[in-house]
Motif scaffolding. Structure first.
Motif, mmCIF file in Angstrom:
data_model
loop_
_atom_site.group_PDB
_atom_site.id
_atom_site.type_symbol
_atom_site.label_atom_id
_atom_site.label_comp_id
_atom_site.label_asym_id
_atom_site.label_seq_id
_atom_site.Cartn_x
_atom_site.Cartn_y
_atom_site.Cartn_z
ATOM 1 N N GLU A 93 0.814 -1.222 0.000
ATOM 2 C CA GLU A 93 0.000 0.000 0.000
ATOM 3 C C GLU A 93 0.849 1.274 0.000
ATOM 4 O O GLU A 93 0.364 2.349 -0.386
ATOM 5 N N THR A 94 2.105 1.172 0.441
ATOM 6 C CA THR A 94 2.929 2.376 0.566
ATOM 7 C C THR A 94 3.941 2.550 -0.559
ATOM 8 O O THR A 94 4.608 3.583 -0.632
ATOM 9 N N ILE A 95 4.083 1.542 -1.432
ATOM 10 C CA ILE A 95 4.999 1.708 -2.551
ATOM 11 C C ILE A 95 4.282 2.408 -3.704
ATOM 12 O O ILE A 95 3.052 2.391 -3.797
ATOM 13 N N GLU A 96 5.060 3.017 -4.570
ATOM 14 C CA GLU A 96 4.521 3.573 -5.811
ATOM 15 C C GLU A 96 4.699 2.500 -6.876
ATOM 16 O O GLU A 96 5.831 2.243 -7.330
ATOM 17 N N ALA A 97 3.614 1.863 -7.283
ATOM 18 C CA ALA A 97 3.676 0.646 -8.085
ATOM 19 C C ALA A 97 4.537 0.780 -9.332
ATOM 20 O O ALA A 97 5.381 -0.085 -9.628
ATOM 21 N N HIS A 98 4.339 1.851 -10.099
ATOM 22 C CA HIS A 98 5.048 1.998 -11.366
ATOM 23 C C HIS A 98 6.512 2.378 -11.190
ATOM 24 O O HIS A 98 7.273 2.341 -12.159
ATOM 25 N N ARG A 99 6.916 2.718 -9.969
ATOM 26 C CA ARG A 99 8.310 3.057 -9.691
ATOM 27 C C ARG A 99 9.006 1.970 -8.885
ATOM 28 O O ARG A 99 10.094 2.187 -8.354
ATOM 29 N N THR A 100 8.356 0.803 -8.787
ATOM 30 C CA THR A 100 8.904 -0.320 -8.030
ATOM 31 C C THR A 100 9.077 -1.517 -8.955
ATOM 32 O O THR A 100 8.149 -1.887 -9.682
ATOM 33 N N GLY A 101 10.258 -2.105 -8.944
ATOM 34 C CA GLY A 101 10.543 -3.214 -9.842
ATOM 35 C C GLY A 101 11.083 -4.438 -9.121
ATOM 36 O O GLY A 101 11.273 -4.433 -7.901
ATOM 37 N N VAL A 102 11.349 -5.488 -9.902
ATOM 38 C CA VAL A 102 11.799 -6.779 -9.367
ATOM 39 C C VAL A 102 12.894 -7.342 -10.271
ATOM 40 O O VAL A 102 12.743 -7.353 -11.500
ATOM 41 N N THR A 103 13.981 -7.792 -9.670
ATOM 42 C CA THR A 103 14.961 -8.603 -10.402
ATOM 43 C C THR A 103 15.304 -9.824 -9.554
ATOM 44 O O THR A 103 15.625 -9.692 -8.366
ATOM 45 N N ILE A 104 15.218 -10.987 -10.159
ATOM 46 C CA ILE A 104 15.499 -12.248 -9.483
ATOM 47 C C ILE A 104 16.617 -12.965 -10.218
ATOM 48 O O ILE A 104 16.577 -13.105 -11.445
ATOM 49 N N GLY A 105 17.599 -13.440 -9.482
ATOM 50 C CA GLY A 105 18.648 -14.261 -10.060
ATOM 51 C C GLY A 105 18.279 -15.732 -9.974
ATOM 52 O O GLY A 105 17.763 -16.193 -8.956
ATOM 53 N N VAL A 152 6.911 -12.629 -7.301
ATOM 54 C CA VAL A 152 7.335 -11.578 -6.371
ATOM 55 C C VAL A 152 6.623 -10.269 -6.693
ATOM 56 O O VAL A 152 6.137 -9.567 -5.790
ATOM 57 N N ALA A 153 6.531 -9.934 -7.983
ATOM 58 C CA ALA A 153 5.859 -8.691 -8.374
ATOM 59 C C ALA A 153 4.402 -8.696 -7.945
ATOM 60 O O ALA A 153 3.880 -7.685 -7.442
ATOM 61 N N TRP A 154 3.719 -9.813 -8.138
ATOM 62 C CA TRP A 154 2.321 -9.914 -7.721
ATOM 63 C C TRP A 154 2.188 -9.726 -6.215
ATOM 64 O O TRP A 154 1.243 -9.109 -5.733
ATOM 65 N N PRO A 161 9.973 -2.220 -13.751
ATOM 66 C CA PRO A 161 10.786 -3.210 -14.465
ATOM 67 C C PRO A 161 10.816 -4.537 -13.713
ATOM 68 O O PRO A 161 10.921 -4.558 -12.482
ATOM 69 N N ALA A 162 10.714 -5.637 -14.448
ATOM 70 C CA ALA A 162 10.771 -6.974 -13.844
ATOM 71 C C ALA A 162 11.592 -7.877 -14.740
ATOM 72 O O ALA A 162 11.407 -7.875 -15.965
ATOM 73 N N ALA A 163 12.500 -8.646 -14.145
ATOM 74 C CA ALA A 163 13.375 -9.494 -14.952
ATOM 75 C C ALA A 163 13.941 -10.628 -14.124
ATOM 76 O O ALA A 163 14.022 -10.540 -12.890
ATOM 77 N N VAL A 164 14.337 -11.684 -14.821
ATOM 78 C CA VAL A 164 15.140 -12.744 -14.233
ATOM 79 C C VAL A 164 16.521 -12.683 -14.880
ATOM 80 O O VAL A 164 16.642 -12.596 -16.106
ATOM 81 N N VAL A 165 17.551 -12.682 -14.062
ATOM 82 C CA VAL A 165 18.931 -12.668 -14.536
ATOM 83 C C VAL A 165 19.502 -14.060 -14.326
ATOM 84 O O VAL A 165 19.503 -14.573 -13.201
ATOM 85 N N SER A 166 19.982 -14.681 -15.402
ATOM 86 C CA SER A 166 20.519 -16.037 -15.303
ATOM 87 C C SER A 166 21.919 -16.086 -15.892
ATOM 88 O O SER A 166 22.099 -16.182 -17.102
ATOM 89 N N VAL A 190 12.492 2.015 -6.222
ATOM 90 C CA VAL A 190 12.598 0.882 -5.302
ATOM 91 C C VAL A 190 12.694 -0.387 -6.138
ATOM 92 O O VAL A 190 11.970 -0.557 -7.125
ATOM 93 N N MET A 191 13.599 -1.287 -5.734
ATOM 94 C CA MET A 191 13.702 -2.585 -6.403
ATOM 95 C C MET A 191 13.712 -3.692 -5.357
ATOM 96 O O MET A 191 14.390 -3.587 -4.329
ATOM 97 N N LEU A 192 12.924 -4.737 -5.617
ATOM 98 C CA LEU A 192 13.048 -5.982 -4.872
ATOM 99 C C LEU A 192 14.018 -6.839 -5.657
ATOM 100 O O LEU A 192 13.729 -7.240 -6.787
ATOM 101 N N ALA A 193 15.187 -7.088 -5.095
ATOM 102 C CA ALA A 193 16.250 -7.744 -5.848
ATOM 103 C C ALA A 193 16.899 -8.833 -5.020
ATOM 104 O O ALA A 193 17.053 -8.700 -3.807
ATOM 105 N N GLY A 194 17.296 -9.887 -5.698
ATOM 106 C CA GLY A 194 17.962 -10.989 -5.028
ATOM 107 C C GLY A 194 17.950 -12.218 -5.897
ATOM 108 O O GLY A 194 17.922 -12.129 -7.133
ATOM 109 N N ALA A 195 17.946 -13.392 -5.274
ATOM 110 C CA ALA A 195 17.994 -14.639 -6.033
ATOM 111 C C ALA A 195 17.463 -15.783 -5.187
ATOM 112 O O ALA A 195 17.461 -15.727 -3.955
#
Length: 418
Positions: A93-105, A152-154, A161-166, A190-195
Protein backbone atom coordinates in the motif's frame (compact mmCIF):
# COMPACT_ATOMS: atom_id res chain seq x y z
CA UNK A 1 27.33 7.64 -11.59
CA UNK A 2 23.71 8.63 -10.94
CA UNK A 3 21.75 8.24 -7.74
CA UNK A 4 23.07 6.45 -4.64
CA UNK A 5 21.47 3.06 -3.92
CA UNK A 6 21.06 1.64 -0.42
CA UNK A 7 19.75 -1.55 1.17
CA UNK A 8 16.85 -1.00 3.56
CA UNK A 9 15.47 -4.53 3.92
CA UNK A 10 16.88 -8.08 4.02
CA UNK A 11 15.14 -11.46 3.78
CA UNK A 12 16.90 -14.83 3.91
CA UNK A 13 16.02 -18.51 3.55
CA UNK A 14 19.16 -20.56 4.10
CA UNK A 15 20.37 -23.96 5.22
CA UNK A 16 20.48 -23.98 9.00
CA UNK A 17 17.76 -21.37 9.50
CA UNK A 18 15.03 -19.30 7.90
CA UNK A 19 15.33 -15.55 8.42
CA UNK A 20 18.24 -13.10 8.37
CA UNK A 21 18.76 -13.40 12.15
CA UNK A 22 19.03 -17.20 12.04
CA UNK A 23 21.31 -17.01 8.98
CA UNK A 24 23.71 -14.66 10.75
CA UNK A 25 23.65 -16.76 13.91
CA UNK A 26 24.80 -19.78 11.91
CA UNK A 27 27.55 -17.87 10.11
CA UNK A 28 28.91 -15.96 13.08
CA UNK A 29 29.13 -19.15 15.12
CA UNK A 30 30.89 -21.05 12.34
CA UNK A 31 28.28 -23.82 12.25
CA UNK A 32 27.85 -25.99 9.17
CA UNK A 33 24.47 -26.96 7.69
CA UNK A 34 25.74 -29.62 5.29
CA UNK A 35 24.37 -33.16 5.63
CA UNK A 36 23.45 -36.27 3.69
CA UNK A 37 20.74 -35.50 1.12
CA UNK A 38 17.22 -36.15 2.45
CA UNK A 39 15.10 -34.64 -0.34
CA UNK A 40 15.47 -37.85 -2.38
CA UNK A 41 17.40 -41.11 -2.17
CA UNK A 42 20.99 -40.14 -3.05
CA UNK A 43 22.47 -43.64 -2.86
CA UNK A 44 22.96 -44.06 -6.65
CA UNK A 45 25.14 -40.96 -6.86
CA UNK A 46 28.82 -40.20 -6.35
CA UNK A 47 28.19 -37.10 -4.21
CA UNK A 48 25.47 -37.66 -1.62
CA UNK A 49 25.81 -34.54 0.56
CA UNK A 50 24.12 -31.14 0.36
CA UNK A 51 23.11 -28.11 2.41
CA UNK A 52 19.31 -28.35 2.61
CA UNK A 53 16.83 -25.85 4.02
CA UNK A 54 14.37 -27.13 6.62
CA UNK A 55 11.41 -25.34 5.09
CA UNK A 56 7.69 -25.69 5.76
CA UNK A 57 5.96 -23.47 3.21
CA UNK A 58 2.64 -23.43 5.09
CA UNK A 59 4.41 -22.26 8.25
CA UNK A 60 5.60 -19.21 6.32
CA UNK A 61 2.17 -18.26 5.05
CA UNK A 62 1.83 -20.03 1.71
CA UNK A 63 -1.52 -21.66 0.92
CA UNK A 64 -1.83 -25.21 -0.47
CA UNK A 65 -2.74 -23.73 -3.86
CA UNK A 66 0.33 -21.47 -3.86
CA UNK A 67 2.52 -24.40 -2.89
CA UNK A 68 1.14 -26.43 -5.81
CA UNK A 69 1.61 -23.54 -8.24
CA UNK A 70 5.13 -22.55 -7.25
CA UNK A 71 8.38 -24.43 -7.47
CA UNK A 72 10.34 -24.62 -4.21
CA UNK A 73 12.69 -21.86 -5.41
CA UNK A 74 9.76 -19.54 -6.12
CA UNK A 75 8.44 -20.28 -2.63
CA UNK A 76 11.82 -19.26 -1.21
CA UNK A 77 11.67 -16.05 -3.24
CA UNK A 78 8.25 -14.92 -1.98
CA UNK A 79 9.03 -15.80 1.65
CA UNK A 80 12.30 -13.84 1.59
CA UNK A 81 10.55 -10.95 -0.15
CA UNK A 82 7.97 -10.80 2.64
CA UNK A 83 10.75 -10.63 5.25
CA UNK A 84 12.65 -7.96 3.32
CA UNK A 85 9.54 -5.82 2.88
CA UNK A 86 8.64 -6.08 6.57
CA UNK A 87 12.23 -5.29 7.53
CA UNK A 88 12.21 -2.17 5.35
CA UNK A 89 8.88 -0.91 6.67
CA UNK A 90 7.34 -0.91 3.20
CA UNK A 91 3.99 -2.45 2.29
CA UNK A 92 2.18 -2.94 -1.02
CA UNK A 93 0.00 0.00 0.00
CA UNK A 94 2.93 2.38 0.57
CA UNK A 95 5.00 1.71 -2.55
CA UNK A 96 4.52 3.57 -5.81
CA UNK A 97 3.68 0.65 -8.09
CA UNK A 98 5.05 2.00 -11.37
CA UNK A 99 8.31 3.06 -9.69
CA UNK A 100 8.90 -0.32 -8.03
CA UNK A 101 10.54 -3.21 -9.84
CA UNK A 102 11.80 -6.78 -9.37
CA UNK A 103 14.96 -8.60 -10.40
CA UNK A 104 15.50 -12.25 -9.48
CA UNK A 105 18.65 -14.26 -10.06
CA UNK A 106 18.25 -17.89 -11.08
CA UNK A 107 20.89 -20.30 -12.26
CA UNK A 108 18.81 -23.38 -13.01
CA UNK A 109 15.17 -22.26 -12.75
CA UNK A 110 12.49 -24.57 -11.38
CA UNK A 111 14.70 -27.65 -11.31
CA UNK A 112 12.89 -29.59 -8.62
CA UNK A 113 9.43 -29.17 -10.13
CA UNK A 114 10.62 -29.99 -13.65
CA UNK A 115 12.49 -33.07 -12.44
CA UNK A 116 9.45 -34.25 -10.49
CA UNK A 117 6.99 -33.61 -13.33
CA UNK A 118 9.15 -35.26 -15.97
CA UNK A 119 9.21 -38.35 -13.79
CA UNK A 120 5.39 -38.29 -13.80
CA UNK A 121 4.71 -37.63 -17.50
CA UNK A 122 7.38 -40.15 -18.59
CA UNK A 123 6.14 -42.80 -16.16
CA UNK A 124 9.46 -42.92 -14.37
CA UNK A 125 11.43 -42.56 -17.61
CA UNK A 126 9.81 -45.55 -19.30
CA UNK A 127 7.98 -43.58 -22.00
CA UNK A 128 9.91 -42.22 -24.98
CA UNK A 129 6.94 -40.00 -25.79
CA UNK A 130 5.72 -38.37 -22.58
CA UNK A 131 2.01 -38.36 -21.75
CA UNK A 132 0.87 -34.77 -21.30
CA UNK A 133 -2.39 -35.85 -19.68
CA UNK A 134 -0.51 -36.41 -16.43
CA UNK A 135 1.09 -32.95 -16.38
CA UNK A 136 0.03 -30.41 -13.75
CA UNK A 137 -1.62 -27.23 -15.07
CA UNK A 138 1.31 -25.16 -13.83
CA UNK A 139 3.99 -27.02 -15.77
CA UNK A 140 4.60 -23.99 -17.99
CA UNK A 141 5.36 -21.85 -14.92
CA UNK A 142 8.03 -24.38 -13.99
CA UNK A 143 9.48 -24.23 -17.50
CA UNK A 144 9.97 -20.44 -17.56
CA UNK A 145 12.06 -18.93 -14.73
CA UNK A 146 10.34 -15.58 -15.39
CA UNK A 147 7.55 -16.95 -13.19
CA UNK A 148 9.83 -16.23 -10.19
CA UNK A 149 9.82 -12.50 -10.94
CA UNK A 150 6.08 -12.58 -11.61
CA UNK A 151 5.32 -14.20 -8.26
CA UNK A 152 7.33 -11.58 -6.37
CA UNK A 153 5.86 -8.69 -8.37
CA UNK A 154 2.32 -9.91 -7.72
CA UNK A 155 3.07 -10.22 -4.01
CA UNK A 156 4.17 -6.63 -3.58
CA UNK A 157 2.18 -4.97 -6.36
CA UNK A 158 5.31 -3.95 -8.29
CA UNK A 159 4.48 -2.70 -11.80
CA UNK A 160 7.91 -1.36 -12.75
CA UNK A 161 10.79 -3.21 -14.47
CA UNK A 162 10.77 -6.97 -13.84
CA UNK A 163 13.37 -9.49 -14.95
CA UNK A 164 15.14 -12.74 -14.23
CA UNK A 165 18.93 -12.67 -14.54
CA UNK A 166 20.52 -16.04 -15.30
CA UNK A 167 24.30 -16.02 -15.42
CA UNK A 168 25.05 -19.26 -13.64
CA UNK A 169 26.65 -18.96 -10.24
CA UNK A 170 26.99 -15.18 -10.46
CA UNK A 171 23.21 -14.72 -10.96
CA UNK A 172 22.64 -13.63 -7.35
CA UNK A 173 25.25 -10.88 -7.64
CA UNK A 174 24.29 -9.84 -11.15
CA UNK A 175 20.56 -9.54 -10.40
CA UNK A 176 21.28 -7.09 -7.59
CA UNK A 177 23.80 -5.24 -9.76
CA UNK A 178 21.16 -4.92 -12.50
CA UNK A 179 18.65 -3.55 -9.98
CA UNK A 180 21.17 -0.98 -8.79
CA UNK A 181 21.65 0.26 -12.34
CA UNK A 182 17.88 0.60 -12.85
CA UNK A 183 17.65 2.85 -9.79
CA UNK A 184 20.74 4.85 -10.73
CA UNK A 185 19.45 5.57 -14.23
CA UNK A 186 16.05 6.61 -12.89
CA UNK A 187 13.95 3.70 -14.21
CA UNK A 188 12.83 2.83 -10.66
CA UNK A 189 12.98 4.21 -7.14
CA UNK A 190 12.60 0.88 -5.30
CA UNK A 191 13.70 -2.58 -6.40
CA UNK A 192 13.05 -5.98 -4.87
CA UNK A 193 16.25 -7.74 -5.85
CA UNK A 194 17.96 -10.99 -5.03
CA UNK A 195 17.99 -14.64 -6.03
CA UNK A 196 16.49 -18.02 -5.21
CA UNK A 197 17.53 -21.59 -5.92
CA UNK A 198 16.31 -25.06 -5.05
CA UNK A 199 18.50 -27.29 -7.22
CA UNK A 200 18.89 -30.34 -4.97
CA UNK A 201 17.34 -32.90 -7.31
CA UNK A 202 18.55 -36.06 -9.05
CA UNK A 203 19.20 -34.31 -12.38
CA UNK A 204 21.38 -31.62 -10.78
CA UNK A 205 23.36 -34.10 -8.72
CA UNK A 206 23.88 -36.26 -11.81
CA UNK A 207 25.13 -33.27 -13.83
CA UNK A 208 27.78 -32.34 -11.29
CA UNK A 209 28.71 -35.97 -10.70
CA UNK A 210 29.44 -36.25 -14.43
CA UNK A 211 32.11 -33.54 -14.29
CA UNK A 212 33.25 -34.43 -10.76
CA UNK A 213 32.69 -30.86 -9.52
CA UNK A 214 31.02 -31.87 -6.24
CA UNK A 215 32.77 -33.55 -3.34
CA UNK A 216 32.59 -37.33 -2.81
CA UNK A 217 33.33 -36.84 0.89
CA UNK A 218 30.05 -38.54 1.86
CA UNK A 219 31.22 -40.10 5.10
CA UNK A 220 31.48 -36.77 6.96
CA UNK A 221 28.93 -34.39 5.41
CA UNK A 222 29.29 -31.69 8.07
CA UNK A 223 32.97 -31.35 7.10
CA UNK A 224 32.60 -31.91 3.37
CA UNK A 225 32.79 -28.26 2.24
CA UNK A 226 36.40 -27.13 2.65
CA UNK A 227 37.20 -23.95 0.70
CA UNK A 228 40.90 -23.06 0.57
CA UNK A 229 41.84 -26.19 2.55
CA UNK A 230 44.61 -28.39 1.15
CA UNK A 231 42.29 -31.43 1.28
CA UNK A 232 39.36 -29.82 -0.61
CA UNK A 233 37.97 -31.93 -3.43
CA UNK A 234 34.83 -30.25 -4.74
CA UNK A 235 31.86 -28.17 -3.66
CA UNK A 236 28.74 -29.12 -1.70
CA UNK A 237 25.43 -28.37 -3.41
CA UNK A 238 23.08 -26.06 -1.51
CA UNK A 239 19.78 -24.20 -1.79
CA UNK A 240 18.24 -21.01 -0.45
CA UNK A 241 17.37 -17.42 -1.25
CA UNK A 242 18.05 -13.84 -0.26
CA UNK A 243 16.05 -10.78 -1.25
CA UNK A 244 16.70 -7.10 -0.62
CA UNK A 245 14.77 -3.87 -0.70
CA UNK A 246 16.95 -1.42 -2.62
CA UNK A 247 16.08 2.25 -2.61
CA UNK A 248 17.39 5.52 -3.91
CA UNK A 249 19.16 6.99 -0.89
CA UNK A 250 17.27 10.30 -0.66
CA UNK A 251 13.93 8.50 -0.83
CA UNK A 252 14.98 6.16 1.99
CA UNK A 253 16.15 9.06 4.11
CA UNK A 254 12.96 11.04 3.54
CA UNK A 255 10.84 8.22 4.90
CA UNK A 256 13.21 7.60 7.83
CA UNK A 257 14.20 4.10 6.74
CA UNK A 258 17.02 2.24 8.45
CA UNK A 259 19.88 1.88 5.97
CA UNK A 260 22.07 -1.22 6.21
CA UNK A 261 24.63 -0.33 3.56
CA UNK A 262 25.24 1.38 0.25
CA UNK A 263 25.98 -0.63 -2.91
CA UNK A 264 28.63 1.63 -4.34
CA UNK A 265 30.34 -0.47 -7.00
CA UNK A 266 29.56 -3.39 -9.30
CA UNK A 267 31.14 -4.96 -12.36
CA UNK A 268 30.89 -8.22 -14.25
CA UNK A 269 33.07 -9.78 -16.94
CA UNK A 270 33.26 -13.00 -18.96
CA UNK A 271 36.57 -14.73 -19.60
CA UNK A 272 35.55 -16.06 -23.07
CA UNK A 273 37.77 -19.03 -22.31
CA UNK A 274 36.04 -22.22 -21.16
CA UNK A 275 32.67 -23.39 -19.85
CA UNK A 276 34.07 -24.68 -16.55
CA UNK A 277 37.79 -23.93 -16.67
CA UNK A 278 39.54 -20.92 -15.12
CA UNK A 279 42.92 -19.50 -15.94
CA UNK A 280 45.09 -19.82 -12.83
CA UNK A 281 46.29 -16.19 -12.93
CA UNK A 282 42.83 -14.84 -12.01
CA UNK A 283 43.05 -11.94 -14.45
CA UNK A 284 39.34 -11.93 -15.38
CA UNK A 285 38.09 -11.73 -11.80
CA UNK A 286 40.78 -9.18 -11.02
CA UNK A 287 39.45 -6.99 -13.85
CA UNK A 288 35.89 -7.18 -12.47
CA UNK A 289 37.22 -6.23 -9.02
CA UNK A 290 39.23 -3.32 -10.44
CA UNK A 291 36.19 -1.93 -12.27
CA UNK A 292 33.94 -2.32 -9.21
CA UNK A 293 36.48 -0.47 -7.05
CA UNK A 294 36.76 2.28 -9.64
CA UNK A 295 32.98 2.72 -9.78
CA UNK A 296 32.82 2.82 -5.99
CA UNK A 297 35.75 5.28 -5.85
CA UNK A 298 37.32 3.01 -3.28
CA UNK A 299 41.04 2.28 -3.01
CA UNK A 300 42.22 -1.28 -2.48
CA UNK A 301 43.50 -0.30 0.97
CA UNK A 302 39.95 0.59 2.04
CA UNK A 303 38.64 -2.97 1.68
CA UNK A 304 38.12 -4.38 5.18
CA UNK A 305 36.87 -7.85 4.22
CA UNK A 306 36.49 -10.01 1.12
CA UNK A 307 33.51 -12.35 0.92
CA UNK A 308 34.96 -14.90 -1.48
CA UNK A 309 33.29 -17.19 -3.98
CA UNK A 310 35.30 -19.93 -2.25
CA UNK A 311 33.61 -22.95 -3.80
CA UNK A 312 36.09 -25.52 -2.54
CA UNK A 313 37.32 -26.67 -5.94
CA UNK A 314 41.06 -26.70 -6.57
CA UNK A 315 41.00 -24.39 -9.57
CA UNK A 316 38.50 -21.85 -8.21
CA UNK A 317 40.35 -21.27 -4.95
CA UNK A 318 43.67 -20.80 -6.78
CA UNK A 319 42.02 -18.49 -9.32
CA UNK A 320 40.48 -16.29 -6.61
CA UNK A 321 43.65 -16.10 -4.57
CA UNK A 322 45.54 -14.87 -7.62
CA UNK A 323 42.74 -12.41 -8.47
CA UNK A 324 42.85 -10.82 -5.03
CA UNK A 325 46.61 -10.38 -5.29
CA UNK A 326 46.36 -8.84 -8.77
CA UNK A 327 43.58 -6.43 -7.82
CA UNK A 328 44.50 -5.46 -4.24
CA UNK A 329 48.26 -5.80 -4.39
CA UNK A 330 50.05 -6.02 -1.04
CA UNK A 331 46.78 -5.18 0.75
CA UNK A 332 45.46 -8.63 -0.21
CA UNK A 333 47.76 -10.15 2.40
CA UNK A 334 46.34 -7.87 5.10
CA UNK A 335 42.67 -8.39 4.22
CA UNK A 336 40.57 -11.11 5.86
CA UNK A 337 38.87 -13.40 3.33
CA UNK A 338 36.25 -16.06 4.00
CA UNK A 339 33.80 -18.35 2.26
CA UNK A 340 30.33 -18.93 3.68
CA UNK A 341 29.97 -21.91 1.31
CA UNK A 342 31.90 -23.81 3.96
CA UNK A 343 28.73 -23.53 6.09
CA UNK A 344 25.74 -23.22 3.70
CA UNK A 345 27.04 -24.94 0.59
CA UNK A 346 26.85 -23.66 -2.97
CA UNK A 347 23.29 -22.77 -3.98
CA UNK A 348 24.30 -21.98 -7.57
CA UNK A 349 22.29 -18.97 -8.80
CA UNK A 350 21.25 -17.91 -5.28
CA UNK A 351 24.58 -17.96 -3.52
CA UNK A 352 25.66 -14.50 -4.71
CA UNK A 353 22.67 -12.91 -2.99
CA UNK A 354 23.25 -14.93 0.17
CA UNK A 355 26.83 -13.69 0.12
CA UNK A 356 25.62 -10.09 -0.25
CA UNK A 357 23.46 -10.68 2.83
CA UNK A 358 26.47 -12.04 4.70
CA UNK A 359 28.54 -9.03 3.64
CA UNK A 360 25.89 -6.55 4.78
CA UNK A 361 25.52 -8.33 8.12
CA UNK A 362 29.31 -8.34 8.55
CA UNK A 363 29.16 -4.55 8.24
CA UNK A 364 26.16 -4.37 10.57
CA UNK A 365 27.80 -6.42 13.33
CA UNK A 366 31.50 -5.64 12.74
CA UNK A 367 32.20 -9.36 12.53
CA UNK A 368 33.90 -11.32 9.75
CA UNK A 369 32.34 -14.79 9.37
CA UNK A 370 34.82 -17.65 9.27
CA UNK A 371 35.74 -20.28 6.72
CA UNK A 372 34.60 -23.48 8.44
CA UNK A 373 36.52 -26.74 8.00
CA UNK A 374 39.76 -24.93 7.13
CA UNK A 375 42.24 -27.05 9.09
CA UNK A 376 45.11 -27.57 6.64
CA UNK A 377 46.48 -24.53 4.86
CA UNK A 378 47.13 -24.90 1.14
CA UNK A 379 50.47 -23.29 0.19
CA UNK A 380 48.86 -22.08 -3.07
CA UNK A 381 46.16 -20.26 -1.07
CA UNK A 382 48.29 -18.11 1.20
CA UNK A 383 45.97 -15.28 2.26
CA UNK A 384 44.14 -14.72 5.56
CA UNK A 385 41.08 -16.98 5.16
CA UNK A 386 39.75 -16.56 8.75
CA UNK A 387 39.79 -20.26 9.63
CA UNK A 388 37.13 -21.83 11.85
CA UNK A 389 36.24 -18.90 14.13
CA UNK A 390 34.58 -15.54 13.36
CA UNK A 391 36.64 -12.41 13.90
CA UNK A 392 35.46 -9.18 15.49
CA UNK A 393 36.78 -6.15 13.66
CA UNK A 394 35.58 -2.82 12.34
CA UNK A 395 34.13 -3.59 8.91
CA UNK A 396 33.10 -0.59 6.85
CA UNK A 397 33.74 -1.71 3.27
CA UNK A 398 33.31 -5.21 1.87
CA UNK A 399 34.17 -6.73 -1.49
CA UNK A 400 31.96 -9.67 -2.51
CA UNK A 401 32.86 -11.70 -5.59
CA UNK A 402 31.42 -14.53 -7.65
CA UNK A 403 32.60 -16.90 -10.36
CA UNK A 404 30.29 -18.91 -12.59
CA UNK A 405 30.35 -21.65 -15.18
CA UNK A 406 30.54 -20.04 -18.60
CA UNK A 407 33.37 -17.79 -17.48
CA UNK A 408 31.33 -15.19 -15.59
CA UNK A 409 33.21 -13.11 -13.02
CA UNK A 410 31.42 -10.49 -10.88
CA UNK A 411 32.39 -8.16 -8.06
CA UNK A 412 30.41 -5.85 -5.79
CA UNK A 413 31.53 -3.25 -3.26
CA UNK A 414 29.31 -2.53 -0.26
CA UNK A 415 29.96 0.27 2.20
CA UNK A 416 28.59 1.31 5.57
CA UNK A 417 26.05 4.04 5.02
CA UNK A 418 27.36 7.46 6.07
Amino acid sequence: MGRDVVITGIGVVAPGGVGAKEFWNLLSNGRTATRRITLFDPSPFRSRVAAEVDFDAEQYGLSPQEIRRMDRAAQFAVVTTAEAMADSGLTPETIEAHRTGVTIGSGVGATMALDREYNVVSDGGRLDLVDHRYAVPHLYDYFVPSSFASEVAWRVGAEGPAAVVSTGCTSGLDSVGHAVELIREGSADVMLAGAAAAPISPITVACFDAIKATTPRDEEPERASRPFDRTRNGFVLGEGAAMFVLEERERAERRGAYVYAEICGFATRCNAFHMTGLRPDGREMAEAIRLALDEARVNAEQIDYINAHGSGTKQNDRHETAAFKHSLGAHAYRTPVSSIKSMVGHSLGAIGSLEIAASVLAIEHNVVPPTANLHEADPECDLDYVPLVAREQRTDTVLSVGSGFGGFQSAMVLRRAA
